[in-house]
Design a protein around this motif. Structure first.
Motif, PDB file in Angstrom:
ATOM      1  N   ALA A 172       1.847  28.504   9.475  1.00  0.00           N
ATOM      2  CA  ALA A 172       1.173  29.404   8.544  1.00  0.00           C
ATOM      3  C   ALA A 172       0.302  30.392   9.315  1.00  0.00           C
ATOM      4  CB  ALA A 172       0.324  28.588   7.578  1.00  0.00           C
ATOM      5  N   PRO A 173       0.035  31.566   8.741  1.00  0.00           N
ATOM      6  CA  PRO A 173      -0.794  32.570   9.438  1.00  0.00           C
ATOM      7  C   PRO A 173      -2.175  32.073   9.831  1.00  0.00           C
ATOM      8  CG  PRO A 173       0.314  33.548   7.543  1.00  0.00           C
ATOM      9  CD  PRO A 173       0.571  32.067   7.460  1.00  0.00           C
ATOM     10  N   CYS A 174      -2.706  31.072   9.111  1.00  0.00           N
ATOM     11  CA  CYS A 174      -4.040  30.565   9.459  1.00  0.00           C
ATOM     12  C   CYS A 174      -4.056  29.884  10.822  1.00  0.00           C
ATOM     13  CB  CYS A 174      -4.526  29.601   8.382  1.00  0.00           C
ATOM     14  SG  CYS A 174      -3.470  28.145   8.144  1.00  0.00           S
ATOM     15  N   HIS A 175      -2.904  29.545  11.368  1.00  0.00           N
ATOM     16  CA  HIS A 175      -2.822  28.900  12.682  1.00  0.00           C
ATOM     17  C   HIS A 175      -2.424  29.871  13.792  1.00  0.00           C
ATOM     18  CE1 HIS A 175      -3.349  25.110  10.732  1.00  0.00           C
ATOM     19  NE2 HIS A 175      -2.162  25.080  10.175  1.00  0.00           N
ATOM     20  N   ALA A 176      -2.298  31.151  13.461  1.00  0.00           N
ATOM     21  CA  ALA A 176      -1.702  32.102  14.400  1.00  0.00           C
ATOM     22  C   ALA A 176      -2.482  32.230  15.709  1.00  0.00           C
ATOM     23  CB  ALA A 176      -1.572  33.478  13.734  1.00  0.00           C
ATOM     24  N   ALA A 200      11.878  26.677  13.010  1.00  0.00           N
ATOM     25  CA  ALA A 200      12.675  27.429  12.051  1.00  0.00           C
ATOM     26  C   ALA A 200      13.981  27.857  12.691  1.00  0.00           C
ATOM     27  CB  ALA A 200      11.901  28.652  11.570  1.00  0.00           C
ATOM     28  N   ARG A 201      14.997  27.911  11.878  1.00  0.00           N
ATOM     29  CA  ARG A 201      16.295  28.402  12.330  1.00  0.00           C
ATOM     30  C   ARG A 201      16.477  29.827  11.825  1.00  0.00           C
ATOM     31  NH1 ARG A 201      20.389  24.507  13.919  1.00  0.00           N
ATOM     32  NH2 ARG A 201      19.282  22.589  14.494  1.00  0.00           N
ATOM     33  N   LEU A 202      16.759  30.707  12.770  1.00  0.00           N
ATOM     34  CA  LEU A 202      17.015  32.101  12.429  1.00  0.00           C
ATOM     35  C   LEU A 202      18.527  32.332  12.425  1.00  0.00           C
ATOM     36  CD1 LEU A 202      14.307  33.798  14.675  1.00  0.00           C
ATOM     37  CD2 LEU A 202      14.175  33.273  12.242  1.00  0.00           C
ATOM     38  N   PRO A 203      19.006  33.150  11.467  1.00  0.00           N
ATOM     39  CA  PRO A 203      18.256  34.048  10.574  1.00  0.00           C
ATOM     40  C   PRO A 203      17.865  33.458   9.221  1.00  0.00           C
ATOM     41  CG  PRO A 203      20.583  34.545  10.440  1.00  0.00           C
ATOM     42  CD  PRO A 203      20.458  33.449  11.462  1.00  0.00           C
ATOM     43  N   VAL A 204      18.022  32.148   8.996  1.00  0.00           N
ATOM     44  CA  VAL A 204      17.686  31.578   7.688  1.00  0.00           C
ATOM     45  C   VAL A 204      16.232  31.859   7.320  1.00  0.00           C
ATOM     46  CG1 VAL A 204      17.369  29.413   6.433  1.00  0.00           C
ATOM     47  CG2 VAL A 204      19.461  29.801   7.709  1.00  0.00           C
ATOM     48  N   ALA A 205      15.315  31.753   8.278  1.00  0.00           N
ATOM     49  CA  ALA A 205      13.892  31.947   7.998  1.00  0.00           C
ATOM     50  C   ALA A 205      13.438  33.381   8.234  1.00  0.00           C
ATOM     51  CB  ALA A 205      13.061  31.000   8.860  1.00  0.00           C
ATOM     52  N   ALA A 206      14.384  34.311   8.338  1.00  0.00           N
ATOM     53  CA  ALA A 206      14.024  35.697   8.645  1.00  0.00           C
ATOM     54  C   ALA A 206      13.085  36.295   7.604  1.00  0.00           C
ATOM     55  CB  ALA A 206      15.291  36.550   8.759  1.00  0.00           C
ATOM     56  N   ASP A 207      13.305  35.989   6.327  1.00  0.00           N
ATOM     57  CA  ASP A 207      12.457  36.570   5.285  1.00  0.00           C
ATOM     58  C   ASP A 207      11.031  36.039   5.362  1.00  0.00           C
ATOM     59  OD1 ASP A 207      14.656  37.936   4.456  1.00  0.00           O
ATOM     60  OD2 ASP A 207      14.987  36.785   2.627  1.00  0.00           O
ATOM     61  N   ASP A 208      10.873  34.763   5.718  1.00  0.00           N
ATOM     62  CA  ASP A 208       9.527  34.191   5.853  1.00  0.00           C
ATOM     63  C   ASP A 208       8.738  34.924   6.938  1.00  0.00           C
ATOM     64  OD1 ASP A 208       9.604  31.466   4.188  1.00  0.00           O
ATOM     65  OD2 ASP A 208      11.526  31.724   5.193  1.00  0.00           O
ATOM     66  N   ALA A 221       9.434  38.022   8.048  1.00  0.00           N
ATOM     67  CA  ALA A 221       9.253  39.424   7.646  1.00  0.00           C
ATOM     68  C   ALA A 221       8.099  39.566   6.659  1.00  0.00           C
ATOM     69  CB  ALA A 221      10.550  39.957   7.045  1.00  0.00           C
ATOM     70  N   ARG A 222       7.948  38.595   5.750  1.00  0.00           N
ATOM     71  CA  ARG A 222       6.861  38.644   4.763  1.00  0.00           C
ATOM     72  C   ARG A 222       5.529  38.215   5.354  1.00  0.00           C
ATOM     73  NH1 ARG A 222      10.758  36.077   1.412  1.00  0.00           N
ATOM     74  NH2 ARG A 222       9.713  34.094   1.871  1.00  0.00           N
ATOM     75  N   GLY A 223       5.549  37.498   6.481  1.00  0.00           N
ATOM     76  CA  GLY A 223       4.319  37.012   7.073  1.00  0.00           C
ATOM     77  C   GLY A 223       3.835  35.704   6.501  1.00  0.00           C
ATOM     78  N   THR A 224       4.653  35.026   5.677  1.00  0.00           N
ATOM     79  CA  THR A 224       4.256  33.720   5.176  1.00  0.00           C
ATOM     80  C   THR A 224       4.347  32.669   6.278  1.00  0.00           C
ATOM     81  OG1 THR A 224       6.518  33.374   4.356  1.00  0.00           O
ATOM     82  CG2 THR A 224       4.883  34.194   2.791  1.00  0.00           C
ATOM     83  N   LEU A 225       5.158  32.945   7.297  1.00  0.00           N
ATOM     84  CA  LEU A 225       5.217  32.141   8.513  1.00  0.00           C
ATOM     85  C   LEU A 225       5.114  33.073   9.704  1.00  0.00           C
ATOM     86  CD1 LEU A 225       8.128  29.671   7.623  1.00  0.00           C
ATOM     87  CD2 LEU A 225       5.718  29.055   7.931  1.00  0.00           C
ATOM     88  N   VAL A 226       4.502  32.601  10.782  1.00  0.00           N
ATOM     89  CA  VAL A 226       4.379  33.413  11.989  1.00  0.00           C
ATOM     90  C   VAL A 226       4.955  32.631  13.162  1.00  0.00           C
ATOM     91  CG1 VAL A 226       2.368  34.695  11.180  1.00  0.00           C
ATOM     92  CG2 VAL A 226       2.050  32.537  12.416  1.00  0.00           C
ATOM     93  N   PRO A 227       5.577  33.321  14.111  1.00  0.00           N
ATOM     94  CA  PRO A 227       6.141  32.624  15.277  1.00  0.00           C
ATOM     95  C   PRO A 227       5.035  32.122  16.186  1.00  0.00           C
ATOM     96  CG  PRO A 227       6.400  34.992  15.509  1.00  0.00           C
ATOM     97  CD  PRO A 227       5.859  34.760  14.133  1.00  0.00           C
ATOM     98  N   MET A 228       5.232  30.914  16.718  1.00  0.00           N
ATOM     99  CA  MET A 228       4.243  30.295  17.599  1.00  0.00           C
ATOM    100  C   MET A 228       4.789  30.095  19.010  1.00  0.00           C
ATOM    101  SD  MET A 228       1.688  29.984  15.552  1.00  0.00           S
ATOM    102  CE  MET A 228       0.609  29.009  16.593  1.00  0.00           C
TER     103      MET A 228
END
Length: 299
Positions: free
Chosen positions: A174-178, A240-248, A250-257
């Motif tokens: 989640a963005p709170c952990h970015a 996360a597996r891409l591109p399945v999580a691509a929308d998450d 793109a929306r910023g509901t998930l951020v890469p760590m």
């Protein structure tokens, strides 16, 4: 008073039907199988049309059969004509076109396909799709399914395979952990696992050179989209597996760590022979391939 129309100067329709199947499917054997005749009957029908036209429709060489320019021209018109007759028959009988039946993994359907179906319907309102997320192995062309979206390293099995997008693994939270480095974050919050993919963390950790989370601890879900939802709710870190999580992403509901790791597998569209050369099949195939390319690039 009715106006008389000029007569239609048509070629023999039975040979034309066999030629259309051969051109659409790319060979006499496939056409024979579709129409329940012998390959020699298809070959004879094509020669009959060539005699009528005085033009070759196929080139025959060591590589097999390829359409000549005349053959490509006739194939396009014949396919359009037969499809128009099929639609008219369906309307007159009060039935709808059968459409395309597609087998898709549940998480791919939920996370990636469903959000894009409204756009597909707007672009191609006449395209009829039947989506199934059953987990059993299916074979396109088995009478139940026309196509399947599958993960594989390379084409394996019957049907026509089209590469859609390479798969990658990336840790997300989640963005709170970015702002927290991944090793420190994993010391504070659980690693989230997908029960059927518990080897993911070990593979990514070895590749990235970080300590591997214990697969027996943390949170585990049997569906990828549930694991992604848990991570988006701040409950931990998931691969996360891409591109399945691509929308998450793109929306910023998930951020890469962390970095994206290629898995060596890819998403493939597997179709029954000839589907991609039919109007509905071509529209769906081109739409799916284009959208997955865009999602992979955006992610």
């Amino acid at each position: 008073m009715s106006r008389s129309l000029p007569p239609h100067h048509l070629p023999p329709l039975a040979p034309l039907r066999l030629f259309e199947a051969a051109g659409r499917l790319g060979g006499f054997t496939a056409a024979a199988a579709e129409l329940s005749v012998t390959p020699s009957a298809v070959s004879h029908a094509v020669r009959t049309l060539e005699d009528v036209l005085g033009l070759p429709l196929f080139r025959r060489d060591a590589r097999g059969l390829t359409l000549t320019p005349a053959g490509e021209d006739l194939l396009g018109e014949a396919t359009a004509a037969f499809e128009g007759i099929t639609r008219a028959m369906s309307r007159l009988k009060g039935t709808k076109a059968a459409g395309i039946s597609v087998s898709v993994a549940p998480s791919f359907a939920t996370r990636w396909l469903m959000p894009r179906l409204p756009a597909l319907r707007r672009a191609h309102p006449a395209l009829a799709l039947r989506i199934s997320t059953e987990r059993e192995r299916v074979l396109p062309g088995d009478g139940r399914f026309d196509a399947a979206i599958r993960l594989a390293e390379a084409p394996a099995g019957p049907g026509e395979w089209r590469h859609l997008a390479d798969e990658k693994l990336v840790p997300v939270a989640a963005p709170c952990h970015a702002r927290t480095p991944l090793p420190a974050l994993l010391a504070k919050v659980p690693a989230i696992h997908v029960t059927s993919l518990r080897q993911d963390w070990a593979a990514w950790g070895s590749w990235a050179g970080i300590p591997v989370p214990d697969a027996t601890r943390g949170l585990a879900f049997d569906m990828t989209h549930l694991a992604l939802d848990a991570a988006a709710a701040g409950m931990g870190v998931v691969l996360a597996r891409l591109p399945v999580a691509a929308d998450d992403l793109a929306r910023g509901t998930l951020v890469p760590m962390g970095a994206e790791m290629p898995t060596g597998t890819a998403y493939w569209l597997v179709t029954r022979p000839g589907l991609s050369r039919q109007t509905e099949g071509r529209l769906f195939t081109e739409w799916l391939a284009g959208n997955l390319r865009e999602a992979a690039a955006a992610a």
